[in-house]
Design a protein around this motif. Structure first.
Motif, PDB file in Angstrom:
ATOM      1  N   MET A  81       9.147  78.539  59.224  1.00 21.26           N
ATOM      2  CA  MET A  81       8.265  77.980  60.223  1.00 21.26           C
ATOM      3  C   MET A  81       8.049  79.009  61.332  1.00 21.26           C
ATOM      4  O   MET A  81       8.954  79.738  61.697  1.00 21.26           O
ATOM      5  CB  MET A  81       8.869  76.689  60.778  1.00 21.26           C
ATOM      6  N   ASN A 115       7.833  78.256  67.748  1.00 19.10           N
ATOM      7  CA  ASN A 115       7.203  77.171  68.490  1.00 19.10           C
ATOM      8  C   ASN A 115       7.615  77.305  69.951  1.00 19.10           C
ATOM      9  O   ASN A 115       8.760  77.043  70.305  1.00 19.10           O
ATOM     10  CB  ASN A 115       7.632  75.819  67.924  1.00 19.10           C
ATOM     11  N   LEU A 143       9.014  74.121  71.647  1.00 21.76           N
ATOM     12  CA  LEU A 143      10.380  73.835  71.226  1.00 21.76           C
ATOM     13  C   LEU A 143      11.368  74.767  71.926  1.00 21.76           C
ATOM     14  O   LEU A 143      12.410  74.326  72.420  1.00 21.76           O
ATOM     15  CB  LEU A 143      10.488  73.975  69.708  1.00 21.76           C
ATOM     16  N   ARG A 193      14.537  66.227  72.784  1.00 21.09           N
ATOM     17  CA  ARG A 193      14.636  65.333  71.629  1.00 21.09           C
ATOM     18  C   ARG A 193      13.252  64.871  71.196  1.00 21.09           C
ATOM     19  O   ARG A 193      12.930  64.871  70.000  1.00 21.09           O
ATOM     20  CB  ARG A 193      15.514  64.125  71.971  1.00 21.09           C
ATOM     21  N   LYS A 205      11.331  67.771  69.577  1.00 23.38           N
ATOM     22  CA  LYS A 205      11.838  68.020  68.226  1.00 23.38           C
ATOM     23  C   LYS A 205      11.333  66.960  67.248  1.00 23.38           C
ATOM     24  O   LYS A 205      10.928  67.278  66.130  1.00 23.38           O
ATOM     25  CB  LYS A 205      13.365  68.044  68.239  1.00 23.38           C
ATOM     26  N   GLU A 206      11.334  65.697  67.673  1.00 26.30           N
ATOM     27  CA  GLU A 206      10.807  64.631  66.819  1.00 26.30           C
ATOM     28  C   GLU A 206       9.333  64.859  66.508  1.00 26.30           C
ATOM     29  O   GLU A 206       8.884  64.627  65.388  1.00 26.30           O
ATOM     30  CB  GLU A 206      10.988  63.271  67.482  1.00 26.30           C
ATOM     31  N   VAL A 228       7.701  67.771  66.480  1.00 22.47           N
ATOM     32  CA  VAL A 228       7.525  68.961  65.648  1.00 22.47           C
ATOM     33  C   VAL A 228       7.889  68.678  64.193  1.00 22.47           C
ATOM     34  O   VAL A 228       7.196  69.101  63.275  1.00 22.47           O
ATOM     35  CB  VAL A 228       8.357  70.137  66.205  1.00 22.47           C
ATOM     36  N   TYR A 229       8.960  67.932  63.993  1.00 27.31           N
ATOM     37  CA  TYR A 229       9.452  67.711  62.637  1.00 27.31           C
ATOM     38  C   TYR A 229       9.058  66.358  62.052  1.00 27.31           C
ATOM     39  O   TYR A 229       9.612  65.937  61.042  1.00 27.31           O
ATOM     40  CB  TYR A 229      10.971  67.880  62.603  1.00 27.31           C
ATOM     41  N   ALA A 230       8.092  65.675  62.663  1.00 24.29           N
ATOM     42  CA  ALA A 230       7.638  64.384  62.140  1.00 24.29           C
ATOM     43  C   ALA A 230       6.904  64.585  60.817  1.00 24.29           C
ATOM     44  O   ALA A 230       6.313  65.642  60.570  1.00 24.29           O
ATOM     45  CB  ALA A 230       6.725  63.707  63.144  1.00 24.29           C
ATOM     46  N   GLU A 231       6.951  63.567  59.985  1.00 23.44           N
ATOM     47  CA  GLU A 231       6.250  63.632  58.699  1.00 23.44           C
ATOM     48  C   GLU A 231       4.748  63.798  58.907  1.00 23.44           C
ATOM     49  O   GLU A 231       4.093  64.533  58.183  1.00 23.44           O
ATOM     50  CB  GLU A 231       6.521  62.358  57.897  1.00 23.44           C
ATOM     51  N   SER A 232       4.219  63.074  59.877  1.00 18.41           N
ATOM     52  CA  SER A 232       2.803  63.176  60.211  1.00 18.41           C
ATOM     53  C   SER A 232       2.609  62.692  61.641  1.00 18.41           C
ATOM     54  O   SER A 232       3.509  62.109  62.246  1.00 18.41           O
ATOM     55  CB  SER A 232       1.952  62.314  59.271  1.00 18.41           C
ATOM     56  N   PHE A 257       4.845  59.799  63.822  1.00 14.04           N
ATOM     57  CA  PHE A 257       5.398  60.084  65.142  1.00 14.04           C
ATOM     58  C   PHE A 257       4.874  59.096  66.175  1.00 14.04           C
ATOM     59  O   PHE A 257       5.637  58.549  66.964  1.00 14.04           O
ATOM     60  CB  PHE A 257       5.070  61.515  65.577  1.00 14.04           C
TER      61      PHE A 257
END
Length: 82
Positions: A1, A4, A7, A46, A49-50, A52-56, A60
């Motif tokens: 990746m 970011n 982040l 937190r 991070k959620e 950035v790494y969410a499924e879509s 989110f």
């Protein structure tokens, strides 16, 4: 990746908040406000991070809406739906 910047900055901010918390507790003997500060300051990271790494984006936003109904951050949740 890829790198970011959001982040990285939120992580650096959380570290500064942790250092400030330690200073307030050790030198100023401040316990109540400093605890709230560390919770709020680290929650930013937190949430980033959620995001950035969410499924879509939809996943989110739906999870964020569920959290905001409990936490009362309706303004921020409505901004995400724009």
């Amino acid at each position: 990746m890829d790198k970011n910047i959001v982040l990285e900055k939120s992580f650096a901010f959380a570290l500064r908040i942790a250092k400030l918390y330690r200073y307030l507790v050790e030198h100023k003997k401040e316990y109540v406000l400093s605890k709230e500060l560390v919770i709020a300051g680290t929650n930013i990271g937190r949430h980033v991070k959620e995001a950035v790494y969410a499924e879509s984006r939809e996943v989110f936003v739906s999870e964020w809406r569920g959290q905001t109904e409990v936490g009362g951050h309706g303004i921020l949740a409505s901004a995400l739906t724009v």
